[in-house]
Design a protein around this motif. Structure first.
Motif, PDB file in Angstrom:
ATOM      1  N   THR A  51     -20.310  63.327  90.075  1.00  0.00           N
ATOM      2  CA  THR A  51     -21.627  62.847  89.645  1.00  0.00           C
ATOM      3  C   THR A  51     -21.536  62.236  88.255  1.00  0.00           C
ATOM      4  O   THR A  51     -22.057  61.135  87.997  1.00  0.00           O
ATOM      5  N   ILE A  52     -20.881  62.939  87.334  1.00  0.00           N
ATOM      6  CA  ILE A  52     -20.718  62.426  85.967  1.00  0.00           C
ATOM      7  C   ILE A  52     -19.935  61.125  85.987  1.00  0.00           C
ATOM      8  O   ILE A  52     -20.298  60.144  85.315  1.00  0.00           O
ATOM      9  N   GLU A  53     -18.867  61.083  86.782  1.00  0.00           N
ATOM     10  CA  GLU A  53     -18.010  59.912  86.782  1.00  0.00           C
ATOM     11  C   GLU A  53     -18.633  58.720  87.492  1.00  0.00           C
ATOM     12  O   GLU A  53     -18.143  57.594  87.355  1.00  0.00           O
ATOM     13  N   SER A  54     -19.731  58.949  88.223  1.00  0.00           N
ATOM     14  CA  SER A  54     -20.452  57.815  88.801  1.00  0.00           C
ATOM     15  C   SER A  54     -21.096  56.963  87.703  1.00  0.00           C
ATOM     16  O   SER A  54     -21.481  55.822  87.942  1.00  0.00           O
ATOM     17  N   PHE A  55     -21.174  57.541  86.492  1.00  0.00           N
ATOM     18  CA  PHE A  55     -21.674  56.799  85.328  1.00  0.00           C
ATOM     19  C   PHE A  55     -20.511  56.221  84.518  1.00  0.00           C
ATOM     20  O   PHE A  55     -20.693  55.840  83.359  1.00  0.00           O
ATOM     21  N   THR A  56     -19.318  56.171  85.114  1.00  0.00           N
ATOM     22  CA  THR A  56     -18.077  55.586  84.571  1.00  0.00           C
ATOM     23  C   THR A  56     -17.503  56.355  83.387  1.00  0.00           C
ATOM     24  O   THR A  56     -16.669  55.824  82.662  1.00  0.00           O
ATOM     25  N   ILE A  57     -17.915  57.591  83.192  1.00  0.00           N
ATOM     26  CA  ILE A  57     -17.360  58.416  82.119  1.00  0.00           C
ATOM     27  C   ILE A  57     -16.295  59.340  82.714  1.00  0.00           C
ATOM     28  O   ILE A  57     -16.612  60.186  83.544  1.00  0.00           O
ATOM     29  N   PRO A  58     -15.030  59.200  82.308  1.00  0.00           N
ATOM     30  CA  PRO A  58     -13.974  60.058  82.866  1.00  0.00           C
ATOM     31  C   PRO A  58     -14.180  61.530  82.501  1.00  0.00           C
ATOM     32  O   PRO A  58     -14.652  61.849  81.402  1.00  0.00           O
ATOM     33  N   HIS A  59     -13.804  62.417  83.403  1.00  0.00           N
ATOM     34  CA  HIS A  59     -13.945  63.849  83.143  1.00  0.00           C
ATOM     35  C   HIS A  59     -13.076  64.311  81.985  1.00  0.00           C
ATOM     36  O   HIS A  59     -13.324  65.367  81.388  1.00  0.00           O
ATOM     37  N   THR A  60     -12.050  63.524  81.646  1.00  0.00           N
ATOM     38  CA  THR A  60     -11.178  63.889  80.528  1.00  0.00           C
ATOM     39  C   THR A  60     -11.918  63.905  79.195  1.00  0.00           C
ATOM     40  O   THR A  60     -11.429  64.496  78.227  1.00  0.00           O
ATOM     41  N   GLU A  61     -13.099  63.243  79.134  1.00  0.00           N
ATOM     42  CA  GLU A  61     -13.876  63.190  77.885  1.00  0.00           C
ATOM     43  C   GLU A  61     -14.880  64.328  77.770  1.00  0.00           C
ATOM     44  O   GLU A  61     -15.537  64.468  76.734  1.00  0.00           O
ATOM     45  N   LEU A 153      -2.602  62.125  79.023  1.00  0.00           N
ATOM     46  CA  LEU A 153      -2.549  60.715  79.396  1.00  0.00           C
ATOM     47  C   LEU A 153      -3.494  59.905  78.514  1.00  0.00           C
ATOM     48  O   LEU A 153      -4.693  60.194  78.428  1.00  0.00           O
ATOM     49  N   LEU A 154      -2.954  58.896  77.861  1.00  0.00           N
ATOM     50  CA  LEU A 154      -3.727  58.021  76.978  1.00  0.00           C
ATOM     51  C   LEU A 154      -3.860  56.649  77.626  1.00  0.00           C
ATOM     52  O   LEU A 154      -2.865  56.036  78.012  1.00  0.00           O
ATOM     53  N   SER A 155      -5.105  56.162  77.726  1.00  0.00           N
ATOM     54  CA  SER A 155      -5.335  54.894  78.414  1.00  0.00           C
ATOM     55  C   SER A 155      -6.701  54.339  78.042  1.00  0.00           C
ATOM     56  O   SER A 155      -7.579  55.064  77.578  1.00  0.00           O
ATOM     57  N   ARG A 156      -6.878  53.045  78.275  1.00  0.00           N
ATOM     58  CA  ARG A 156      -8.192  52.421  78.183  1.00  0.00           C
ATOM     59  C   ARG A 156      -8.762  52.165  79.576  1.00  0.00           C
ATOM     60  O   ARG A 156      -9.810  51.549  79.722  1.00  0.00           O
ATOM     61  N   ASP A 157      -8.061  52.653  80.590  1.00  0.00           N
ATOM     62  CA  ASP A 157      -8.447  52.460  81.989  1.00  0.00           C
ATOM     63  C   ASP A 157      -9.275  53.658  82.459  1.00  0.00           C
ATOM     64  O   ASP A 157      -8.742  54.736  82.730  1.00  0.00           O
ATOM     65  N   ARG A 158     -10.572  53.479  82.577  1.00  0.00           N
ATOM     66  CA  ARG A 158     -11.455  54.571  82.982  1.00  0.00           C
ATOM     67  C   ARG A 158     -11.146  55.047  84.397  1.00  0.00           C
ATOM     68  O   ARG A 158     -11.224  56.239  84.690  1.00  0.00           O
ATOM     69  N   GLY A 159     -10.819  54.111  85.275  1.00  0.00           N
ATOM     70  CA  GLY A 159     -10.520  54.473  86.651  1.00  0.00           C
ATOM     71  C   GLY A 159      -9.312  55.386  86.752  1.00  0.00           C
ATOM     72  O   GLY A 159      -9.308  56.352  87.525  1.00  0.00           O
ATOM     73  N   LEU A 160      -8.285  55.107  85.963  1.00  0.00           N
ATOM     74  CA  LEU A 160      -7.092  55.951  85.958  1.00  0.00           C
ATOM     75  C   LEU A 160      -7.421  57.364  85.497  1.00  0.00           C
ATOM     76  O   LEU A 160      -7.010  58.352  86.108  1.00  0.00           O
ATOM     77  N   LEU A 161      -8.190  57.481  84.428  1.00  0.00           N
ATOM     78  CA  LEU A 161      -8.511  58.793  83.862  1.00  0.00           C
ATOM     79  C   LEU A 161      -9.484  59.587  84.724  1.00  0.00           C
ATOM     80  O   LEU A 161      -9.648  60.788  84.520  1.00  0.00           O
ATOM     81  N   ARG A 162     -10.126  58.932  85.703  1.00  0.00           N
ATOM     82  CA  ARG A 162     -11.036  59.663  86.589  1.00  0.00           C
ATOM     83  C   ARG A 162     -10.297  60.359  87.730  1.00  0.00           C
ATOM     84  O   ARG A 162     -10.913  61.106  88.501  1.00  0.00           O
ATOM     85  N   ARG A 163      -8.999  60.152  87.848  1.00  0.00           N
ATOM     86  CA  ARG A 163      -8.249  60.805  88.924  1.00  0.00           C
ATOM     87  C   ARG A 163      -8.263  62.321  88.728  1.00  0.00           C
ATOM     88  O   ARG A 163      -7.967  62.825  87.653  1.00  0.00           O
TER      89      ARG A 163
END
Length: 265
Positions: A51-61, A153-163
Protein backbone atom coordinates in the motif's frame (compact mmCIF):
# COMPACT_ATOMS: atom_id res chain seq x y z
CA UNK A 1 -6.25 -9.03 11.84
CA UNK A 2 -7.34 -5.38 11.72
CA UNK A 3 -6.30 -2.83 14.32
CA UNK A 4 -8.97 -0.87 16.17
CA UNK A 5 -10.17 1.76 13.71
CA UNK A 6 -12.03 5.00 13.46
CA UNK A 7 -13.28 6.55 10.23
CA UNK A 8 -12.32 10.21 9.81
CA UNK A 9 -14.66 12.91 8.50
CA UNK A 10 -14.63 12.95 4.72
CA UNK A 11 -13.30 9.42 4.48
CA UNK A 12 -15.24 6.80 2.57
CA UNK A 13 -16.12 3.74 4.64
CA UNK A 14 -14.12 1.48 2.31
CA UNK A 15 -10.96 3.59 2.34
CA UNK A 16 -7.98 4.10 4.61
CA UNK A 17 -6.30 7.35 5.60
CA UNK A 18 -2.53 7.76 5.29
CA UNK A 19 -0.21 10.43 6.64
CA UNK A 20 3.38 10.54 5.43
CA UNK A 21 5.71 12.37 7.80
CA UNK A 22 9.10 14.08 7.65
CA UNK A 23 11.49 13.18 4.85
CA UNK A 24 8.85 10.95 3.23
CA UNK A 25 6.61 13.81 2.12
CA UNK A 26 9.01 15.12 -0.57
CA UNK A 27 9.02 11.61 -2.06
CA UNK A 28 5.31 11.79 -2.85
CA UNK A 29 4.34 12.67 -6.39
CA UNK A 30 3.22 16.18 -7.41
CA UNK A 31 0.31 17.70 -5.52
CA UNK A 32 0.16 14.79 -3.07
CA UNK A 33 3.05 16.41 -1.19
CA UNK A 34 0.76 19.27 -0.18
CA UNK A 35 -1.98 17.06 1.25
CA UNK A 36 -1.70 16.39 5.00
CA UNK A 37 -3.72 13.19 4.68
CA UNK A 38 -4.30 10.90 1.73
CA UNK A 39 -7.23 8.54 1.28
CA UNK A 40 -6.78 5.24 -0.45
CA UNK A 41 -9.53 2.84 -1.52
CA UNK A 42 -8.99 -0.81 -0.71
CA UNK A 43 -9.82 -2.73 -3.86
CA UNK A 44 -8.35 -5.96 -2.46
CA UNK A 45 -6.48 -7.18 0.60
CA UNK A 46 -2.80 -6.38 0.47
CA UNK A 47 0.07 -5.67 2.83
CA UNK A 48 0.80 -2.23 4.24
CA UNK A 49 4.17 -2.47 2.47
CA UNK A 50 2.48 -2.72 -0.92
CA UNK A 51 0.00 0.00 0.00
CA UNK A 52 2.78 2.43 0.94
CA UNK A 53 4.78 1.56 -2.16
CA UNK A 54 1.77 2.26 -4.38
CA UNK A 55 2.70 5.89 -3.64
CA UNK A 56 6.20 5.15 -5.11
CA UNK A 57 7.95 5.33 -1.73
CA UNK A 58 10.27 2.32 -1.22
CA UNK A 59 9.89 0.41 2.05
CA UNK A 60 13.63 0.91 2.62
CA UNK A 61 12.85 4.54 3.58
CA UNK A 62 10.30 3.63 6.26
CA UNK A 63 11.26 3.72 9.94
CA UNK A 64 7.91 3.14 11.66
CA UNK A 65 4.25 2.51 10.83
CA UNK A 66 1.37 3.25 13.17
CA UNK A 67 -2.17 2.01 12.49
CA UNK A 68 -4.84 3.52 14.73
CA UNK A 69 -2.15 4.29 17.28
CA UNK A 70 -0.54 0.83 17.27
CA UNK A 71 2.80 -0.11 15.71
CA UNK A 72 2.64 -2.65 12.90
CA UNK A 73 5.17 -4.29 10.61
CA UNK A 74 5.24 -4.49 6.82
CA UNK A 75 3.04 -7.60 6.74
CA UNK A 76 -0.02 -5.89 8.26
CA UNK A 77 -3.05 -5.87 5.95
CA UNK A 78 -5.00 -2.59 6.12
CA UNK A 79 -8.72 -2.66 6.81
CA UNK A 80 -11.38 -0.09 5.82
CA UNK A 81 -11.27 2.89 8.14
CA UNK A 82 -7.67 2.42 9.24
CA UNK A 83 -5.77 5.59 10.07
CA UNK A 84 -2.16 5.01 9.11
CA UNK A 85 0.86 7.15 9.92
CA UNK A 86 4.14 6.42 8.18
CA UNK A 87 7.43 7.76 9.52
CA UNK A 88 10.89 7.86 7.91
CA UNK A 89 14.08 6.37 9.24
CA UNK A 90 15.78 9.03 11.35
CA UNK A 91 19.54 9.60 10.86
CA UNK A 92 21.93 8.42 12.02
CA UNK A 93 20.54 5.08 10.87
CA UNK A 94 22.30 2.01 12.29
CA UNK A 95 21.44 -1.13 10.27
CA UNK A 96 23.59 -3.17 12.66
CA UNK A 97 21.03 -2.76 15.44
CA UNK A 98 17.66 -4.57 15.38
CA UNK A 99 14.44 -2.57 15.07
CA UNK A 100 10.72 -3.35 15.00
CA UNK A 101 10.53 -3.28 11.19
CA UNK A 102 13.95 -4.88 10.71
CA UNK A 103 14.54 -7.36 13.54
CA UNK A 104 17.52 -9.00 11.79
CA UNK A 105 20.41 -6.51 11.88
CA UNK A 106 23.36 -6.56 9.51
CA UNK A 107 26.57 -8.07 10.93
CA UNK A 108 28.56 -5.09 9.62
CA UNK A 109 28.28 -2.10 7.32
CA UNK A 110 28.63 -3.12 3.73
CA UNK A 111 27.29 -1.20 0.75
CA UNK A 112 26.11 -2.33 -2.67
CA UNK A 113 25.90 0.31 -5.41
CA UNK A 114 23.96 0.11 -8.67
CA UNK A 115 24.77 1.77 -12.01
CA UNK A 116 22.53 4.76 -11.28
CA UNK A 117 25.01 5.96 -8.65
CA UNK A 118 28.12 4.24 -10.02
CA UNK A 119 30.62 6.99 -9.13
CA UNK A 120 29.50 6.83 -5.51
CA UNK A 121 31.25 3.47 -5.10
CA UNK A 122 34.63 5.14 -5.78
CA UNK A 123 34.06 7.76 -3.09
CA UNK A 124 32.76 5.24 -0.56
CA UNK A 125 35.83 3.08 -1.09
CA UNK A 126 37.96 6.21 -0.84
CA UNK A 127 36.74 6.77 2.75
CA UNK A 128 37.27 3.11 3.61
CA UNK A 129 33.73 1.74 3.24
CA UNK A 130 33.30 -1.84 2.00
CA UNK A 131 31.42 -1.27 -1.28
CA UNK A 132 30.44 -3.83 -3.92
CA UNK A 133 29.81 -2.86 -7.54
CA UNK A 134 29.69 -4.51 -10.93
CA UNK A 135 28.09 -2.66 -13.86
CA UNK A 136 26.72 -5.88 -15.39
CA UNK A 137 24.64 -6.87 -12.35
CA UNK A 138 20.92 -6.86 -13.14
CA UNK A 139 18.26 -5.60 -10.73
CA UNK A 140 17.42 -9.20 -9.86
CA UNK A 141 21.06 -9.95 -9.09
CA UNK A 142 21.45 -6.77 -7.04
CA UNK A 143 18.44 -7.65 -4.91
CA UNK A 144 19.73 -11.18 -4.31
CA UNK A 145 23.23 -9.95 -3.47
CA UNK A 146 21.86 -7.40 -1.01
CA UNK A 147 19.97 -10.15 0.79
CA UNK A 148 22.58 -12.90 0.59
CA UNK A 149 25.65 -10.83 1.46
CA UNK A 150 24.01 -8.54 3.99
CA UNK A 151 24.48 -5.27 2.07
CA UNK A 152 22.85 -1.86 2.13
CA UNK A 153 21.68 -1.26 -1.42
CA UNK A 154 22.18 2.32 -2.62
CA UNK A 155 20.26 3.47 -5.69
CA UNK A 156 18.15 6.20 -7.25
CA UNK A 157 15.87 3.51 -8.71
CA UNK A 158 12.68 3.38 -6.65
CA UNK A 159 11.48 0.25 -8.41
CA UNK A 160 14.63 -1.65 -7.46
CA UNK A 161 14.39 -0.65 -3.80
CA UNK A 162 10.74 -1.75 -3.64
CA UNK A 163 11.73 -5.40 -4.11
CA UNK A 164 10.57 -7.34 -1.06
CA UNK A 165 13.80 -9.29 -0.63
CA UNK A 166 15.72 -6.07 0.10
CA UNK A 167 15.67 -5.23 3.81
CA UNK A 168 18.34 -2.53 3.99
CA UNK A 169 18.71 0.17 1.36
CA UNK A 170 18.55 3.88 0.73
CA UNK A 171 17.07 5.98 -2.04
CA UNK A 172 19.81 8.46 -2.97
CA UNK A 173 18.37 11.96 -3.34
CA UNK A 174 21.24 13.91 -4.91
CA UNK A 175 22.56 13.58 -8.47
CA UNK A 176 26.05 14.89 -7.60
CA UNK A 177 28.50 12.17 -6.43
CA UNK A 178 30.18 14.29 -3.74
CA UNK A 179 26.77 15.30 -2.38
CA UNK A 180 25.74 11.64 -2.54
CA UNK A 181 28.77 10.76 -0.41
CA UNK A 182 27.87 13.50 2.08
CA UNK A 183 24.30 12.18 2.14
CA UNK A 184 25.49 8.66 3.05
CA UNK A 185 27.93 9.94 5.69
CA UNK A 186 25.15 11.94 7.35
CA UNK A 187 22.42 9.30 6.95
CA UNK A 188 24.43 6.45 8.44
CA UNK A 189 26.50 8.54 10.88
CA UNK A 190 29.82 7.59 9.31
CA UNK A 191 31.90 10.65 10.18
CA UNK A 192 33.54 8.93 13.15
CA UNK A 193 34.04 5.63 11.32
CA UNK A 194 36.01 6.71 8.28
CA UNK A 195 39.30 5.07 7.35
CA UNK A 196 40.32 7.01 4.24
CA UNK A 197 42.63 5.48 1.64
CA UNK A 198 42.57 2.03 3.22
CA UNK A 199 40.79 0.34 0.27
CA UNK A 200 41.46 -0.04 -3.40
CA UNK A 201 39.11 2.28 -5.25
CA UNK A 202 39.24 -0.04 -8.24
CA UNK A 203 38.36 -3.42 -6.71
CA UNK A 204 37.44 -2.70 -3.04
CA UNK A 205 40.17 -4.90 -1.45
CA UNK A 206 41.99 -3.65 1.66
CA UNK A 207 45.40 -2.20 0.79
CA UNK A 208 48.61 -3.63 2.18
CA UNK A 209 51.91 -1.80 2.84
CA UNK A 210 54.53 -2.51 0.19
CA UNK A 211 58.31 -2.08 0.32
CA UNK A 212 59.60 0.44 -2.20
CA UNK A 213 62.46 -1.82 -3.28
CA UNK A 214 59.98 -4.51 -4.31
CA UNK A 215 58.13 -2.04 -6.56
CA UNK A 216 61.06 -0.25 -8.24
CA UNK A 217 60.65 -1.95 -11.66
CA UNK A 218 57.00 -0.87 -11.70
CA UNK A 219 57.47 2.80 -10.77
CA UNK A 220 57.93 5.81 -13.00
CA UNK A 221 61.27 7.68 -12.54
CA UNK A 222 59.77 10.69 -10.75
CA UNK A 223 57.70 8.43 -8.47
CA UNK A 224 60.85 6.48 -7.52
CA UNK A 225 62.66 9.73 -6.80
CA UNK A 226 60.12 11.61 -4.69
CA UNK A 227 58.05 8.97 -2.84
CA UNK A 228 58.97 6.31 -0.31
CA UNK A 229 55.62 5.14 1.12
CA UNK A 230 53.62 2.71 -0.96
CA UNK A 231 50.62 0.42 -0.69
CA UNK A 232 49.58 -2.39 -2.98
CA UNK A 233 46.18 -3.94 -3.62
CA UNK A 234 46.23 -7.74 -3.13
CA UNK A 235 43.21 -8.02 -5.41
CA UNK A 236 44.28 -6.22 -8.58
CA UNK A 237 47.96 -5.28 -7.85
CA UNK A 238 47.26 -1.55 -8.22
CA UNK A 239 49.94 0.55 -6.48
CA UNK A 240 49.12 3.60 -4.34
CA UNK A 241 51.30 6.38 -2.91
CA UNK A 242 50.58 9.80 -1.34
CA UNK A 243 50.98 11.91 -4.47
CA UNK A 244 49.03 14.84 -5.91
CA UNK A 245 46.08 12.56 -6.68
CA UNK A 246 45.89 11.83 -2.94
CA UNK A 247 45.76 15.56 -2.17
CA UNK A 248 42.78 15.95 -4.53
CA UNK A 249 40.97 13.05 -2.87
CA UNK A 250 41.63 14.48 0.60
CA UNK A 251 39.93 17.70 -0.50
CA UNK A 252 36.92 15.67 -1.67
CA UNK A 253 36.69 13.94 1.70
CA UNK A 254 36.87 17.27 3.55
CA UNK A 255 34.16 18.71 1.29
CA UNK A 256 31.90 15.70 1.81
CA UNK A 257 32.35 15.85 5.59
CA UNK A 258 31.51 19.54 5.59
CA UNK A 259 28.37 18.95 3.53
CA UNK A 260 27.34 16.04 5.77
CA UNK A 261 27.41 18.30 8.83
CA UNK A 262 25.05 20.69 7.05
CA UNK A 263 22.71 17.81 6.18
CA UNK A 264 22.60 16.66 9.81
CA UNK A 265 21.21 20.01 10.96
Amino acid sequence: MCADKKISPGQESGAIGLEFHGALRPLLQGSLRMMPRLYHSLEHRTSIKDTIESFTIPHTEIGAISVNGKSVDFSYQPCPGDQIRIYPLVPPVDPCRPSFLRPKPLPRLRFLVDVNVARLRTYLRMIGMDTLYQPQWTDHELALLAAQRGCILLSRDRGLLRRKIIEHGHLIRSEDPIQQLAEIIAYYGLSGRLNPFSRCIKCNALLQPAAKEDLLPLLEPLTRKYYDTFFRCPGCDKIYWPGSHRDAMEKMVIEALSLSRILRK
